[in-house]
Scaffold this motif. Structure first.
Motif, PDB file in Angstrom:
ATOM      1  N   ALA B 137       0.794  -1.126  -0.017  1.00 28.54           N
ATOM      2  CA  ALA B 137       0.059   0.115  -0.124  1.00 28.54           C
ATOM      3  C   ALA B 137       0.798   1.258   0.047  1.00 28.54           C
ATOM      4  CB  ALA B 137      -0.908   0.143   1.229  1.00 28.54           C
ATOM      5  N   ASN B 141       1.301   4.179  -2.853  1.00 28.05           N
ATOM      6  CA  ASN B 141       1.033   5.472  -2.327  1.00 28.05           C
ATOM      7  C   ASN B 141       2.020   6.668  -2.874  1.00 28.05           C
ATOM      8  OD1 ASN B 141      -1.598   4.913  -1.374  1.00 28.05           O
ATOM      9  ND2 ASN B 141      -0.992   4.969   1.062  1.00 28.05           N
ATOM     10  N   TRP B 144       1.760   7.076  -6.220  1.00 26.29           N
ATOM     11  CA  TRP B 144       0.793   8.108  -6.435  1.00 26.29           C
ATOM     12  C   TRP B 144       1.086   9.475  -6.171  1.00 26.29           C
ATOM     13  CZ3 TRP B 144      -1.465  10.852  -2.498  1.00 26.29           C
ATOM     14  CH2 TRP B 144      -2.560  11.877  -2.841  1.00 26.29           C
ATOM     15  N   GLY B 240      -8.201   9.080  -0.253  1.00 26.06           N
ATOM     16  CA  GLY B 240      -7.084   8.826   0.389  1.00 26.06           C
ATOM     17  C   GLY B 240      -6.378   7.537   0.043  1.00 26.06           C
ATOM     18  N   VAL B 241      -6.180   7.395  -1.186  1.00 22.14           N
ATOM     19  CA  VAL B 241      -5.311   6.338  -1.596  1.00 22.14           C
ATOM     20  C   VAL B 241      -5.569   5.199  -0.921  1.00 22.14           C
ATOM     21  CG1 VAL B 241      -3.813   7.593  -3.370  1.00 22.14           C
ATOM     22  CG2 VAL B 241      -3.292   7.628  -0.891  1.00 22.14           C
ATOM     23  N   TRP B 242      -4.377   4.411  -1.074  1.00 20.53           N
ATOM     24  CA  TRP B 242      -4.578   2.966  -0.454  1.00 20.53           C
ATOM     25  C   TRP B 242      -4.206   2.777   1.010  1.00 20.53           C
ATOM     26  CZ3 TRP B 242      -2.619   4.106  -5.369  1.00 20.53           C
ATOM     27  CH2 TRP B 242      -3.281   3.236  -6.573  1.00 20.53           C
ATOM     28  N   ASP B 243      -4.885   1.938   1.695  1.00 21.20           N
ATOM     29  CA  ASP B 243      -4.683   1.484   2.973  1.00 21.20           C
ATOM     30  C   ASP B 243      -3.950   0.341   3.115  1.00 21.20           C
ATOM     31  OD1 ASP B 243      -6.110   3.954   3.730  1.00 21.20           O
ATOM     32  OD2 ASP B 243      -7.813   2.540   4.005  1.00 21.20           O
ATOM     33  N   ILE B 244      -3.467  -0.162   4.398  1.00 19.82           N
ATOM     34  CA  ILE B 244      -2.533  -1.424   4.349  1.00 19.82           C
ATOM     35  C   ILE B 244      -3.495  -2.550   3.965  1.00 19.82           C
ATOM     36  CG2 ILE B 244      -1.352  -2.570   6.027  1.00 19.82           C
ATOM     37  CD1 ILE B 244      -1.191  -0.157   7.891  1.00 19.82           C
ATOM     38  N   LYS B 255     -13.862   1.687  -1.084  1.00 18.24           N
ATOM     39  CA  LYS B 255     -13.630   2.959  -0.748  1.00 18.24           C
ATOM     40  C   LYS B 255     -14.055   3.934  -1.823  1.00 18.24           C
ATOM     41  CE  LYS B 255      -9.329   3.850   0.749  1.00 18.24           C
ATOM     42  NZ  LYS B 255      -8.581   4.395   1.564  1.00 18.24           N
ATOM     43  N   TYR B 434      -7.961  -1.441  11.496  1.00 17.21           N
ATOM     44  CA  TYR B 434      -8.176  -1.402   9.979  1.00 17.21           C
ATOM     45  C   TYR B 434      -8.255  -2.520   9.734  1.00 17.21           C
ATOM     46  CZ  TYR B 434      -7.199   3.742   9.521  1.00 17.21           C
ATOM     47  OH  TYR B 434      -6.945   5.060   9.884  1.00 17.21           O
TER      48      TYR B 434
END
Ligand SMILES: [Zn+2]
Ligand SMILES: [Zn+2]
Ligand SMILES: [Zn+2]
Lengths: 462, 434
Positions: B137, B141, B144, B240-244, B255, B434
């Protein structure tokens, strides 16, 4: 017995059976007198005077002068470039020490073979350097000098070449080492020199990968573990506080290694605003202004260099005649050329055959004899030239011959037919074999001739 | 021989009504969902092909009139050997206004050397390396963060692409401005290496190439594949782009949906990937994939079942379908087996072959629909021979793998200890729920 004969600031000092020139001022230095003094003593803190005396003597064509001993009177803070290049530091009263060194050097100079002609300027420099090392009984030890283009000065050798040519020193010494006259001793340093002007003086800077700009800003990258956001430190910085706050999840970063870390860094070019991690290291040459990747700098090793037994032998007995006269000898016989010249003419002939094909031939003569390995180099050279002349005598005036070695010759036969060429080949084989047999004892010589037509646009296989 | 006669006698005697009673599981859930529904949807989809072609051409024109910059990002670890091939394949693309950003997430091989070299020679635009691994992730990010395009294409470095892949995956954004993400069609490149890979070729065709046309059409398409997925840059910023991870592909898709964007599957944007060629490796890969279902569907995004501002039927149904078919049915299957053993134990030797036969028939029917849709059906013809084996692959191998993963994740939260993420990230994700 000490007698001082002082004329202005330049004095002549008689000590034992020696006559020393004693110099205190630049204007007083009379280069005419160098020839009849045994050594020069410089008493001045002026580096300029020293450089001038050194230049005048060491670059003289006469071995007696370019090998003349030079002493300096000890001063506080005397620069390295003086200390390393004179034959000794002295006190005004230490004539005994000066006389001893002078005697040693003079004796050594007298043992030298007085070589006057050299096959090339470069070889001349090498040869003189070897003479210098022999007479001083000392290794060649380069020393750091910020005024030198290479940043190193070699005693004696550096003076033989102009500032822009200093790189040649490295080549000359390398040649001497390859030929076995000199030997590399311990390594003193590595230098990196500009590939355009061979200067070792440059600024090294980080530059942009994309536009070569030098206005770069480097930043840490910050990784916020919780939300996986990662970006440059400025993304996290605040205007009014010192807190680092994650732009994605708005949390305050507290403890490196626990909730965030800095896994890497990134450069930002202020000229073209590109981002990258590895800038290019470039150098800006102080001497010629070239700007280039540091990988284009040439690396050279700076080593202490000593004279080998073979080198000593050479300066004592001189060069074998052929090495420095072969050029002129080969040209004496018309039609026998140096290999390079021959190749050149061959190319011209090739172009010419476009209009007159099938009448020009290239020939290769091989002389194979085990016994040839047994004879000396000198003899080999003589035999080579003789064979070349003999070969030429079976050809016409406008045909050409070159000697690659004592065992290999090329010729170019113009205006010929294949039948005639075959006859010619037999003639050459017979006569060259006879010539070798008469010169070399117990010879088992085999001569062979290979020919091929020279054709336009076709490579000649040598 | 006797067995076969007995077999038919038995089924003749049983009759249709009782057969439905015995095979209720297959008839309602498997045949109904994967054969009847799919055929119907594909038929409707096929009917609309002319209208779609027209809209497509208009969208294509719009794309080429605007010519936006597209950022191609490929985050990964130890992908050095693949990067050059990837760049080569990208150079062949019909759409050329792209920048290529490679993020090397703490590789311990020659990847940095290869990457730097390609960057220096201008074959890739930015090569960023993290000396310390941060997980998939954060690597995405980071890519990005330095992307400048209007759209972002997330690629796996070991994939290769049809020449029109980039163009075709971007065009849907011009079909409908509400689309926030487009998934590409991932197919198997190394299908001929082993049996394991062959079976996956069929599986990918079924679940991605055709399966996603159906889910996308029904508005319940769930996962934009990380191997080949396109996103609107502004949408990514908004969510908020990628999470773990793991399962970050599915996560980012959810999302996007939650933020009100539409998700589209584009079957003509084709990318080829290399799949595990050994069953042992495949097993590990699937364990990881399956665990993400529990984690993301049932833990993190449980709120799609509750009404809120951006609540959508599509998102809800997609979730329900996903959870139902993967999770509830998984449990039901065991109940079904138990039902069979308890109530029909004396006839079990007639039931099993019949059951297998039914699955195979369904399998062949699906294969028929695949070959009707595929642009490379010639090449894929060989797969027909493997259809019977698919029954065992799907019914046993994949199912057991899934069950094990669910149990582990549900009861022990195994994915937080997954070595796939660095420990530091997993710890923080667990702590913050999360
Ligand atoms: Zn954060
Ligand atoms: Zn720049
Ligand atoms: Zn320079």
């Amino acid at each position: 017995m000490l007698a001082i004969n002082k004329i202005n600031k330049q004095a002549l000092i008689e000590y034992e059976d020696f006559l020393f020139m004693y110099v205190e001022e630049e204007e007083a230095f009379d280069s005419e007198k160098i020839f009849y003094v045994d050594a020069i003593i410089i008493n001045s803190s002026s580096t300029r005077l020293f450089e001038k005396v050194l230049k005048v003597t060491r670059t003289h064509y006469d071995a007696e002068i370019y090998l003349k001993p030079i002493f300096c009177v000890q001063y506080e803070g005397l620069p390295l470039q003086v200390i390393e290049r004179c034959d000794g530091l002295t006190d005004v009263t230490q004539y005994q020490k000066i006389a001893r060194t002078t005697r040693e050097i003079k004796n050594n100079v007298q043992k030298l073979f007085l070589q006057q002609k050299f096959p090339s300027n470069e070889f001349g420099v090498l040869y003189k350097t070897m003479q210098y090392l022999y007479t001083r009984n000392h290794d060649l030890v380069p020393f750091v000098n910020r005024h030198a283009r290479l940043s190193y000065t070699y005693p004696f050798v550096s003076l033989q070449l102009e500032d822009e040519e200093q790189k040649k020193i490295l080549d000359i010494l390398k040649k001497g080492i390859q030929d076995g006259f000199l030997r590399e001793e311990q390594m003193l340093d590595k230098i990196h020199i500009c590939d355009a002007c061979y200067s070792a003086h440059h600024n090294i800077r980080e530059t942009c990968l994309h536009c070569n700009g030098i206005d770069l800003k480097v930043q840490d990258l910050i990784h916020h573990f919780q939300c996986a956001y990662i970006g440059p430190e400025t993304d996290f910085m605040q205007e009014y506080t010192d807190d680092l706050i994650c732009p994605k999840c708005q949390k305050i970063l507290r403890h490196i290694g626990v909730d965030y870390d800095k896994p890497s860094h990134i450069f930002n070019c202020n000229t073209c605003s590109e981002h990258f991690q590895n800038p290019v290291f470039t150098y800006n040459c102080v001497d010629c202004g070239k700007i280039s990747d540091i990988r284009h700098l040439q690396e050279h090793l700076i080593k202490r260099i000593s004279l080998t037994a073979k080198g000593k032998q050479l300066v004592l007995s001189g060069l074998p005649r052929k090495t420095y006269e072969s050029d002129s000898k080969a040209k004496e016989v018309t039609g026998v050329y140096e290999l390079d010249v021959f190749k050149n003419i061959l190319e011209q002939e090739k172009a010419r055959t476009a209009f007159n094909p099938g009448r020009t031939f290239f020939g290769k003569v091989a002389v194979v004899d085990e016994k040839l390995n047994g004879i000396s180099w000198k003899e080999k050279m003589i035999l080579r030239d003789e064979l070349a002349r003999e070969l030429k005598s079976y050809l016409k005036e406008y045909d050409m011959v070159t000697a690659v070695s004592a065992g290999e010759f090329y010729f170019l036969k113009l205006e010929c037919t294949p039948e005639k060429l075959e006859e010619l080949g037999e003639l050459i084989v017979f006569n060259l074999e006879a010539l070798v047999r008469s010169n070399v004892k117990d010879s088992q010589v085999v001569v062979s001739v290979n020919t091929q037509p020279v054709l336009h646009n076709q490579t000649v296989v040598m | 021989m006797d067995f076969i006669i007995e077999f038919f006698k038995y089924w003749n005697y049983v009759g249709l009504g009782k057969m439905i009673r015995i095979f209720w599981y297959f008839i309602f859930f498997e045949f109904g969902r994967y054969v009847v529904l799919e055929f119907w949807v594909l038929f409707v989809y096929w009917l609309g092909r002319k209208r779609r072609a027209k809209e497509w051409e208009a969208a294509r024109q719009a794309l080429y009139n605007e010519m936006p910059l597209i950022s191609l990002i490929a985050p990964g670890k130890n992908e050095g050997k693949n990067i050059f091939k990837l760049v080569k394949s990208l150079n062949e693309q019909t759409y050329q206004n792209v920048e290529v950003i490679i993020v090397d997430d703490g590789s311990d091989d020659e990847t940095p050397i290869i990457g730097r070299n390609l960057e220096k020679n201008g074959l890739i635009d930015i090569f960023i390396r993290n000396d310390m691994r941060g997980g998939k992730a954060s690597a995405a990010n980071l890519a990005w963060r330095y992307s400048r395009g209007k759209f972002l294409l997330h690629l796996d470095a070991d994939c290769s692409f049809d020449r029109t892949a980039v163009e075709n995956i971007i065009i849907p954004f011009y079909l409908d401005p509400e689309i926030g993400g487009v998934g590409g069609n991932v197919k198997v490149r190394n299908g001929d290496v082993s049996l394991c890979a062959r079976l996956q070729s069929i599986e990918y065709l079924k679940s991605i190439s055709v399966g996603r046309i159906v889910t996308s059409y029904l508005g319940i398409y769930r996962i934009i594949s990380g191997a080949f997925g396109a996103f609107r840059m502004d949408a990514l910023k908004k969510i908020g782009v990628w999470d773990i991870g793991p399962g970050l592909d599915g996560d980012i898709t959810v999302k996007l949906r939650k933020s009100g964007y539409k998700i589209h599957f584009e079957p003509t944007a084709i990318c080829l990937t290399a799949v595990p060629t050994k069953f042992s490796k495949l097993w590990k890969q699937r364990l990881r994939w399956s665990r993400s279902l529990v984690r993301f569907r049932l833990r993190k995004h449980l709120d799609v079942f509750l009404p809120h501002r951006n609540w959508r039927w599509g998102t809800f149904l997609g979730f329900v379908e996903n959870v139902f078919y993967n999770f509830v049915l998984d449990i039901k299957w065991y109940i079904y087996i138990a039902d069979m053993i308890i109530n029909f134990s004396s006839w079990i030797w007639f039931l099993i072959p019949m059951n297998l036969a039914l699955y195979m028939i369904a399998g062949f029917m699906q294969q028929l629909s695949l070959s009707l849709w595929s642009e490379r059906s010639e090449d894929e013809r060989v797969l027909w021979w493997y259809v019977p084996l698919m029954v065992f692959y799907v019914a046993f191998f994949l199912r057991f793998c899934r069950t094990l993963a669910y149990i582990k994740e549900f009861f022990w939260k195994a994915s937080y200890r997954d070595p796939w993420n660095p420990q530091k990230s997993s710890y923080q994700a667990l702590k913050n729920g999360y």
